[in-house]
Enzyme design. Structure first.
Site, PDB file in Angstrom:
ATOM      1  NE  ARG A  64      -1.572  -1.323   3.595  1.00 53.52           N
ATOM      2  CZ  ARG A  64      -1.780  -1.405   4.891  1.00 53.52           C
ATOM      3  NH1 ARG A  64      -2.992  -1.263   5.371  1.00 53.52           N
ATOM      4  NH2 ARG A  64      -0.779  -1.628   5.726  1.00 53.52           N
ATOM      5  CG  HIS A 190      11.896 -21.740   6.174  1.00 52.02           C
ATOM      6  ND1 HIS A 190      10.968 -21.318   7.077  1.00 52.02           N
ATOM      7  CD2 HIS A 190      13.035 -21.914   6.862  1.00 52.02           C
ATOM      8  CE1 HIS A 190      11.531 -21.222   8.255  1.00 52.02           C
ATOM      9  NE2 HIS A 190      12.777 -21.589   8.164  1.00 52.02           N
ATOM     10  CE  LYS A 194      16.079 -25.037   7.962  1.00 50.96           C
ATOM     11  NZ  LYS A 194      17.161 -24.080   8.168  1.00 50.96           N
ATOM     12  CG  HIS A 252       9.215 -25.390  10.747  1.00 54.54           C
ATOM     13  ND1 HIS A 252       8.901 -25.076   9.448  1.00 54.54           N
ATOM     14  CD2 HIS A 252       9.248 -24.211  11.408  1.00 54.54           C
ATOM     15  CE1 HIS A 252       8.762 -23.762   9.337  1.00 54.54           C
ATOM     16  NE2 HIS A 252       8.963 -23.220  10.513  1.00 54.54           N
ATOM     17  CE  LYS A 343      10.870 -18.958  19.215  1.00 55.72           C
ATOM     18  NZ  LYS A 343      11.460 -18.690  17.907  1.00 55.72           N
TER      19      LYS A 343
HETATM   20  P1  NAP Z   1       5.449  -7.261   7.589  1.00 60.17           P
HETATM   21  O1  NAP Z   1       6.874  -6.844   7.746  1.00 60.17           O
HETATM   22  O2  NAP Z   1       4.434  -6.713   8.530  1.00 60.17           O
HETATM   23  O3  NAP Z   1       5.035  -6.897   6.098  1.00 60.17           O
HETATM   24  C1  NAP Z   1       3.719  -6.935   5.675  1.00 60.17           C
HETATM   25  C2  NAP Z   1       3.645  -6.419   4.249  1.00 60.17           C
HETATM   26  O4  NAP Z   1       2.288  -6.452   3.820  1.00 60.17           O
HETATM   27  C3  NAP Z   1       4.148  -5.004   4.071  1.00 60.17           C
HETATM   28  O5  NAP Z   1       4.855  -4.910   2.857  1.00 60.17           O
HETATM   29  C4  NAP Z   1       2.849  -4.213   3.991  1.00 60.17           C
HETATM   30  O6  NAP Z   1       3.108  -3.058   3.266  1.00 60.17           O
HETATM   31  C5  NAP Z   1       1.959  -5.190   3.240  1.00 60.17           C
HETATM   32  N1  NAP Z   1       0.531  -4.975   3.435  1.00 60.17           N
HETATM   33  C6  NAP Z   1      -0.135  -4.842   4.604  1.00 60.17           C
HETATM   34  N2  NAP Z   1      -1.456  -4.664   4.383  1.00 60.17           N
HETATM   35  C7  NAP Z   1      -1.631  -4.673   3.036  1.00 60.17           C
HETATM   36  C8  NAP Z   1      -2.741  -4.530   2.188  1.00 60.17           C
HETATM   37  N3  NAP Z   1      -3.982  -4.315   2.663  1.00 60.17           N
HETATM   38  N4  NAP Z   1      -2.546  -4.616   0.856  1.00 60.17           N
HETATM   39  C9  NAP Z   1      -1.312  -4.822   0.340  1.00 60.17           C
HETATM   40  N5  NAP Z   1      -0.209  -4.955   1.099  1.00 60.17           N
HETATM   41  C10 NAP Z   1      -0.373  -4.883   2.428  1.00 60.17           C
HETATM   42  O7  NAP Z   1       5.293  -8.836   7.633  1.00 60.17           O
HETATM   43  P2  NAP Z   1       6.391  -9.961   7.291  1.00 60.17           P
HETATM   44  O8  NAP Z   1       7.159 -10.231   8.518  1.00 60.17           O
HETATM   45  O9  NAP Z   1       7.110  -9.556   6.074  1.00 60.17           O
HETATM   46  O10 NAP Z   1       5.475 -11.240   7.044  1.00 60.17           O
HETATM   47  C11 NAP Z   1       4.761 -11.450   5.851  1.00 60.17           C
HETATM   48  C12 NAP Z   1       4.153 -12.847   5.882  1.00 60.17           C
HETATM   49  O11 NAP Z   1       5.185 -13.805   5.983  1.00 60.17           O
HETATM   50  C13 NAP Z   1       3.230 -13.124   7.066  1.00 60.17           C
HETATM   51  O12 NAP Z   1       2.255 -14.033   6.649  1.00 60.17           O
HETATM   52  C14 NAP Z   1       4.160 -13.809   8.063  1.00 60.17           C
HETATM   53  O13 NAP Z   1       3.453 -14.643   8.939  1.00 60.17           O
HETATM   54  C15 NAP Z   1       5.001 -14.620   7.116  1.00 60.17           C
HETATM   55  N6  NAP Z   1       6.321 -14.988   7.660  1.00 60.17           N
HETATM   56  C16 NAP Z   1       7.215 -14.030   7.983  1.00 60.17           C
HETATM   57  C17 NAP Z   1       8.457 -14.406   8.450  1.00 60.17           C
HETATM   58  C18 NAP Z   1       9.497 -13.382   8.789  1.00 60.17           C
HETATM   59  O14 NAP Z   1      10.604 -13.788   9.146  1.00 60.17           O
HETATM   60  N7  NAP Z   1       9.212 -12.113   8.693  1.00 60.17           N
HETATM   61  C19 NAP Z   1       8.782 -15.759   8.589  1.00 60.17           C
HETATM   62  C20 NAP Z   1       7.841 -16.729   8.232  1.00 60.17           C
HETATM   63  C21 NAP Z   1       6.613 -16.316   7.752  1.00 60.17           C
HETATM   64  P3  NAP Z   1       2.170  -1.740   3.334  1.00 60.17           P
HETATM   65  O15 NAP Z   1       1.969  -1.427   4.787  1.00 60.17           O
HETATM   66  O16 NAP Z   1       2.961  -0.726   2.590  1.00 60.17           O
HETATM   67  O17 NAP Z   1       0.906  -2.082   2.660  1.00 60.17           O
END
Ligand code: NAP
Length: 494
Positions: A64, A190, A194, A252, A343
């Site tokens: 967004r 993921h 591995k 996992h 953890k």
């Molecule tokens: P994050 O940092 O909060 O990023 C969320 C993203 O979604 C941002 O780019 C945000 O950008 C976008 N977003 C939010 N609302 C939106 C909307 N209505 N329309 C379009 N884009 C939108 O989250 P993340 O950590 O990257 O995680 C993303 C996913 O991966 C989640 O499902 C999480 O459970 C999974 N995950 C993450 C990790 C990790 O290490 N981070 C590991 C395993 C799984 P804007 O605010 O600009 O829209």
């Protein structure tokens, strides 16, 4: 699946052969988020450097926030500096950044969808990575469909968590299935990307040595440990609503258990492998409350305990869980699988240990001691495999026996190619583009895994986890879980 063809340049990277994929368009929803910038884009960059991503490919960030392509490239450049600091050269970096584009899109509104559809290139592989909160998955699938981007060749990649119980996972499956066939949905775990996890299959099914012994007759028990030294600070909000069971075991550890326990599939082909994994999940016995130990880490000097880390001192969520799991089928009846993850433990280590039975009789007499073979598959650190074998202790001291490891640390055996083993995300994203679902979870697998974990989670409603010291191996009761069976956990150490 794309076969090697005349375009195959067999580019060489770190000594391993790289087969370029077809040119593709990849949209990363959540392209400005943590996962995209820390994992997905650095992984794509490394594949690009390796020669696997052809020129002309387009990587489109979508979120967004109002960025133009130049601003987005700057954002990604910073992320590469931080998360892929040693990769490539100024030239490769510039070429990679030139592939990037950005569209401002709202999953929950009309903004940006027509523009996104206009940027897609007809006739190529089109993949859509849902790197956003799971609550947006259904909306994204619907909008893609509405705007003509859900044709038969399109693929969607969805991140964990896939639901928080059976019901929500089924609902998510239904939402996605309204617009995409199962063959288009890539559910990421993921761990399956591995190198060692795939090697587990190579070792089991590529060698004659192990498979005849891979059953309850010869295997005493199996241990799976995924230990982390970090706490939950930084993602406390999410973690406190999940806990170790939902965050680690349901996905996992379950996948590792499946790969160890499954029957040989007829072919290394997506549905053949996933059918066998599903049979394992369905053969799992319900776990008795007495076979589960849950823990929560305590404060350690300056470092806060779990409750403070998540801002909820009264939290009943577990940061550690250990289980004794029984697989009720012909191959495994009577051989327990002990699983633990947590953890703030003593060391960051993940391993699977297949502990074979002792020899039925010692010809060397009681003084030679009791010995057993242990096959250890290390996921981290030092990915590799070692097999403990019993030999004669050197020297003239008589027939004394000693256990030594036949060690195969991949980086030593295979050289730099193994040392630079691709990150799991690199392999998995390339598999999406190649259209190979073998290393992705099928909808029914995820649902079956929740159906097994849900009753356990319900059984400890309102029950406080046991405290454990940070830097330990978890609560003492977890040690007792094995001691009472006359067995012991392997040490958690580096
Ligand atoms: P994050 O940092 O909060 O990023 C969320 C993203 O979604 C941002 O780019 C945000 O950008 C976008 N977003 C939010 N609302 C939106 C909307 N209505 N329309 C379009 N884009 C939108 O989250 P993340 O950590 O990257 O995680 C993303 C996913 O991966 C989640 O499902 C999480 O459970 C999974 N995950 C993450 C990790 C990790 O290490 N981070 C590991 C395993 C799984 P804007 O605010 O600009 O829209």
């Amino acid at each position: 699946m794309t076969q090697p063809n005349s375009r195959e340049t067999a580019a060489r990277s770190s000594g391993s052969r790289v087969i370029p994929v077809e040119v593709f368009d990849l949209v990363i929803f959540g392209g400005t988020g943590d996962l995209a910038l820390r994992k997905i884009l650095p992984a794509l960059y490394r594949r690009f450097i390796a020669g696997q991503i052809p020129a002309g490919t387009r990587l489109i960030g979508a979120a967004r926030t109002d960025h133009d392509a130049t601003e987005y490239r700057t954002l990604v450049a910073q992320a590469l500096t931080e998360h892929a600091p040693d990769a490539g050269t100024e030239t490769t970096r510039a070429a990679f950044l030139a592939m990037l584009d950005y569209v401002m899109v709202d999953a929950l509104g009309d903004t940006g969808w027509a523009e996104l559809a206009a940027r897609m290139t007809p006739g190529r592989v089109q993949a859509f990575y849902f790197s956003v909160a799971p609550s947006l998955f259904g909306a994204l699938a619907m909008r893609l469909h509405q705007h003509g981007m859900a044709d038969a060749g399109a693929r969607i990649v969805v991140e964990k968590p896939f639901g928080r119980d059976q019901q929500t996972a089924e609902a998510l499956n239904r939402d996605l299935a309204q617009h995409f066939r199962e063959g288009q949905i890539y559910r990421i775990d993921h761990y399956l990307g591995k190198e060692t996890v795939q090697n587990l299959m190579a070792i089991r099914f590529g060698n004659m040595l192990f498979e005849p012994l891979w059953n309850a007759q010869y295997v005493d028990h199996i241990q799976i440990t995924v230990a982390e030294t970090v706490g939950v600070a930084g993602r406390g909000d999410y973690y406190d609503r999940s806990g170790a069971m939902r965050d680690m075991v349901q996905n996992h550890l379950m996948q590792l258990l499946c790969l160890i326990a499954m029957e040989p599939p007829a072919r290394f082909e997506p549905n053949a492998v996933r059918d066998e994994k599903l049979k394992v999940i369905r053969a799992l016995d319900p776990v008795a409350p007495g076979d589960i130990v849950r823990g929560q880490y305590l404060a350690d000097g300056e470092a806060p305990g779990y409750g403070d880390d998540v801002g909820n001192p009264a939290s009943l969520t577990e940061s550690f869980v250990a289980l004794k799991v029984l697989v009720s089928n012909w191959r495994w009846a009577g051989t327990p699988f002990y699983l633990r993850t947590g953890k703030r433990l003593r060391a960051r280590t993940s391993e699977i240990a297949v502990v074979f039975k002792e020899t039925p009789h010692s010809i060397f007499g009681a003084e030679a001691g009791q010995h057993r073979n242990i096959l250890t598959i290390r996921l981290q650190p030092n990915e590799g495999i070692d097999l403990g074998v019993t030999i004669k202790a050197p020297g003239p001291g008589g027939m004394r026996l000693v256990d030594v490891p036949l060690d195969m640390t991949f980086s030593e055996a295979l050289g730099p190619a193994a040392g630079a083993a691709a990150d799991a995300y690199e392999r998995l994203i390339m598999d999406v583009i190649r259209g190979n679902q073998t290393l992705f979870m099928r909808g029914d697998e995820v649902v079956a895994a929740w159906a097994w974990t849900d009753p356990m989670i319900a059984s400890w409603e309102g029950v406080a986890p046991l405290p454990y010291d940070a830097g330990s191996a978890g609560p003492d009761e977890a040690l007792a879980l094995m001691h009472r069976d006359g067995r012991r956990w392997r040490e958690i150490r580096l």
